[in-house]
Design an enzyme around this catalytic site. Structure first.
Site, PDB file in Angstrom:
ATOM      1  N   GLN A  82       0.838  -1.201   0.000  1.00 47.73           N
ATOM      2  CA  GLN A  82       0.000   0.000   0.000  1.00 47.73           C
ATOM      3  C   GLN A  82       0.871   1.250   0.000  1.00 47.73           C
ATOM      4  OE1 GLN A  82      -3.165   0.072   2.857  1.00 47.73           O
ATOM      5  NE2 GLN A  82      -3.944   1.985   2.061  1.00 47.73           N
ATOM      6  N   PHE A  83       1.188   1.728  -1.207  1.00 44.72           N
ATOM      7  CA  PHE A  83       2.050   2.903  -1.324  1.00 44.72           C
ATOM      8  C   PHE A  83       1.405   4.156  -0.749  1.00 44.72           C
ATOM      9  CE2 PHE A  83      -0.531   3.661  -5.034  1.00 44.72           C
ATOM     10  CZ  PHE A  83      -0.512   5.037  -5.201  1.00 44.72           C
ATOM     11  N   THR A  84       0.083   4.162  -0.613  1.00 46.59           N
ATOM     12  CA  THR A  84      -0.593   5.362  -0.113  1.00 46.59           C
ATOM     13  C   THR A  84      -0.258   5.670   1.342  1.00 46.59           C
ATOM     14  OG1 THR A  84      -2.603   4.132   0.450  1.00 46.59           O
ATOM     15  CG2 THR A  84      -2.503   5.127  -1.752  1.00 46.59           C
TER      16      THR A  84
END
Length: 149
Positions: free
Chosen positions: A78-80
């Site tokens: 989850q790069f967010t």
């Protein structure tokens, strides 16, 4: 490297309507890789997470780790988690790792957690996923390998 760790009774991840990973009792790890992360960050978080005492003992106190309860882990990229919302209304992801580095360290993290004897299920890196989480408690923790929080 950042992680959101949630204690769960069960969880699953789907891609295109098909379940690609699911667990019963254990943890969900939403994992974000930063542009300055390296193998040391991966080792630190893997060791920390599998040993966090977030499961109840016989007295109802959080004294047991994932290893102690022989729980499973569902690990989702989850790069967010590196979204910076301090300015404007659109998050900036300039602190997140490029996809090549992120995938390399994400896969290394999975390998390290499995190395502790934990059953690991995963999502698909960079895919659009739907994650179903049955948070237990709820218990949710934020970790950062740089110890920002």
């Amino acid at each position: 490297m950042r992680a959101v760790v949630q204690r769960v009774t069960k969880a699953s991840v789907s891609v295109d309507g098909k379940i690609v990973g699911q667990i019963e009792k254990g943890i969900v790890v939403l994992l974000g890789v930063g542009k300055d992360d390296n193998i040391d960050d991966t080792k630190y978080l893997a060791e920390k997470i599998v040993n966090l005492r977030i499961f109840d003992d016989n007295d109802g106190k959080m004294n047991l780790s994932l290893l102690d309860v022989q729980g499973s882990a569902l690990i989702i990229s989850q790069f967010t988690l590196y979204g910076d919302c301090r300015r404007g209304r659109r998050p900036s992801y300039s602190d997140s790792a490029n996809p090549e580095l992120a995938k390399e360290l994400y896969e290394k993290f999975i390998e390290l957690v499995r190395g502790y004897g934990v059953h690991v299920e995963t999502g698909i890196f960079a895919a659009y996923m739907q994650v179903e989480i049955h948070n237990d408690g709820p218990v949710t923790l934020l970790l950062d390998s740089k110890k920002v929080f």
